[in-house]
Enzyme design. Structure first.
Site, PDB file in Angstrom:
ATOM      1  N   GLU A 141       0.860  -1.180   0.193  1.00  0.00           N
ATOM      2  CA  GLU A 141      -0.145  -0.046   0.058  1.00  0.00           C
ATOM      3  C   GLU A 141       0.849   1.307  -0.183  1.00  0.00           C
ATOM      4  OE1 GLU A 141      -4.138  -1.122   2.215  1.00  0.00           O
ATOM      5  OE2 GLU A 141      -2.384  -0.821   3.662  1.00  0.00           O
ATOM      6  N   CYS A 154       3.429   8.423   1.018  1.00  0.00           N
ATOM      7  CA  CYS A 154       4.004   7.537   1.938  1.00  0.00           C
ATOM      8  C   CYS A 154       4.171   6.369   1.155  1.00  0.00           C
ATOM      9  CB  CYS A 154       3.065   7.371   3.093  1.00  0.00           C
ATOM     10  SG  CYS A 154       3.708   6.096   4.299  1.00  0.00           S
ATOM     11  N   CYS A 161       6.808  -6.741   6.627  1.00  0.00           N
ATOM     12  CA  CYS A 161       7.793  -6.174   7.243  1.00  0.00           C
ATOM     13  C   CYS A 161       8.475  -7.446   8.200  1.00  0.00           C
ATOM     14  CB  CYS A 161       7.471  -4.831   8.416  1.00  0.00           C
ATOM     15  SG  CYS A 161       9.104  -4.115   8.893  1.00  0.00           S
ATOM     16  N   CYS A 165       7.146  -5.532  15.116  1.00  0.00           N
ATOM     17  CA  CYS A 165       6.745  -4.700  16.139  1.00  0.00           C
ATOM     18  C   CYS A 165       5.429  -4.965  16.432  1.00  0.00           C
ATOM     19  CB  CYS A 165       7.118  -3.229  15.868  1.00  0.00           C
ATOM     20  SG  CYS A 165       8.679  -2.742  15.415  1.00  0.00           S
ATOM     21  N   CYS A 168       2.375  -2.654  15.106  1.00  0.00           N
ATOM     22  CA  CYS A 168       2.295  -2.049  13.695  1.00  0.00           C
ATOM     23  C   CYS A 168       1.519  -3.164  13.141  1.00  0.00           C
ATOM     24  CB  CYS A 168       3.670  -1.825  13.413  1.00  0.00           C
ATOM     25  SG  CYS A 168       3.600  -1.378  11.826  1.00  0.00           S
ATOM     26  N   CYS A 400      -0.247   5.946   9.961  1.00  0.00           N
ATOM     27  CA  CYS A 400       0.948   5.465  10.545  1.00  0.00           C
ATOM     28  C   CYS A 400       0.642   4.096  11.225  1.00  0.00           C
ATOM     29  CB  CYS A 400       1.801   6.292  11.285  1.00  0.00           C
ATOM     30  SG  CYS A 400       2.400   7.617  10.538  1.00  0.00           S
TER      31      CYS A 400
END
Length: 423
Positions: A141, A154, A161, A165, A168, A400
């Site tokens: 995205e 962005c 990823c 974390c 996230c 975010c």
């Protein structure tokens, strides 16, 4: 459980503290290694490589490939202009190329990379989130945002990823693969095409900014510095005024959760991008849980590397800090963060606290407004320039930490035709 941790030496006592909530995963199981620690994925899983694209090649390599296709090298410059200036890979638009060889030339140099699966808009059309399907079905995205005087994109640098974390959404599924240089750059070209076609909300009469992406933040899917070579090549293409997009390096922000060797390498690149460190906690005890890579490189090591970036480039560093209710928003943590930053000098850093995007009923939610304000006040009072930042796109899960390919996205992608040339 209340936070009974004593204030660090040199930091005043804050009085009664709000409770200390510990990080915990909700609705998913965090991947762990054989020793029970959160799994970190630095290497990209082996998958089929995307087709080689003009943006993957250096200017000299583009000329050589054109010659291999049986055409004179100057055609490379024409293709660069169509792609980087007119934002098209449609051969029908390239009337300055020989008609008999146009399709072959374009298919060999500008193969389709991103298929748009869906597009969501908010803020009266000023914020758009794209879901893209890559050649192998991987989903990524990117989020396009118009602000007064600038347009920011962005971008994603990885599908998924590997930093794991727990707060996230992107990291919950792990790392699918690194993105190629051209897949990163194509997000910008596709966004510029949409802007040129009038697809991003109208700007005010007083806004004299150009109608193209002016700012890039590597804060989409992925850890940019874990895909270092391709991200840096993409930055070179973005900033190349003769053979690329001609953007200002100062308008490009590269973020990381703290891969210290790569931060040091970035400082030596001599490309004055803005560097952002996603810190989220000033103490190792909490950051070990919030940011698993902290088990490799501790807070002080990451801050030393960030200060080193400033020393090498003269570019002020941004510290990103997601304010999470009762988890990392304690007043003593604001004081500790200020002390650690001031211990490394003055004038080298700016802090951007960002209220976490709330999820109803979850422990992962934004700090209360008075707590946010107190956190910011303490940093500013200590002489640390601090700006509380809001994030765009919360209504479309485009803010975010919210970028993730869902099961609905996967079903939509399966029903989406294969990539076509950009008109």
């Amino acid at each position: 459980m209340t936070d009974s941790r004593p204030p660090a030496r040199g930091i005043r006592s804050t009085g009664p503290s709000n409770p200390q909530v510990r990080p915990a995963t909700e609705g998913w199981t965090q991947k762990k290694d054989a020793e029970g620690r959160p799994l970190l994925q630095f290497a990209s899983p082996k998958r089929g490589k995307p087709p080689v694209h003009l943006a993957d090649l250096t200017p000299d390599e583009r000329v050589e490939k054109i010659k291999e296709l049986g055409l004179p090298g100057f055609r490379a410059g024409q293709l660069e202009k169509h792609y980087f200036t007119h934002y098209t890979s449609d051969p029908e638009q390239m009337t300055d190329l020989p008609a008999a060889q146009r399709d072959e030339l374009v298919s060999g140099m500008l193969p389709p990379l991103l298929t748009e699966v869906k597009r969501l808009e908010t803020d009266r059309g000023d914020t758009i989130k794209f879901l893209w399907k890559l050649h192998d079905g991987a989903l990524v995205e990117s989020v396009l945002m118009r602000y007064p005087g600038r347009i920011t994109l962005c971008v994603s640098s990885q599908a998924g990823c590997g930093m794991n974390c727990p707060f996230c959404a992107t990291g919950q599924a792990g790392l699918t693969r690194n993105m190629s240089t051209a897949e990163i750059v194509d997000q910008i070209v596709r966004a510029n095409r949409l802007i040129a076609d009038g697809g991003l909300g109208g700007k005010k009469r007083t806004d004299h900014s150009l109608d193209r992406v002016s700012n890039i933040v590597f804060m989409g899917m992925g850890e940019p510095l874990a895909n270092y070579a391709r991200v840096m090549q993409a930055v070179r293409v973005m900033t190349d005024k003769k053979h690329g997009l001609g953007m200002s390096a100062r308008g490009i922000t590269v973020s990381t959760v703290g891969l210290v060797p790569a931060i040091n390498k970035l400082a030596a690149e001599d490309i004055p991008v803005t560097f952002a460190l996603s810190l989220h906690a000033p103490d190792d005890g909490l950051r070990d849980e919030l940011i698993p890579v902290n088990s490799r490189w501790k807070v002080d090591e990451a801050l030393d590397a960030a200060r080193g970036y400033f020393d090498k480039t003269g570019r002020r560093v941004s510290i990103e800090y997601a304010l999470i209710k009762d988890m990392n928003d304690h007043a003593w943590r604001a004081d500790l963060l200020a002390k650690k930053l001031n211990d490394r000098g003055r004038g080298w850093v700016h802090v951007n606290p960002i209220p976490l995007n709330p999820t109803p009923g979850s422990i992962w939610t934004a700090s209360e407004v008075p707590v946010q304000n107190e956190f910011v006040r303490r940093l500013n009072e200590a002489g640390i320039p601090t700006t509380l930042r809001d994030t765009r796109g919360k209504e479309i899960d485009g803010a975010c930490g919210q970028l993730v390919a869902t099961e609905d996205d996967a079903r939509a992608a399966e029903a989406t035709p294969e990539p076509q040339p950009t008109a």
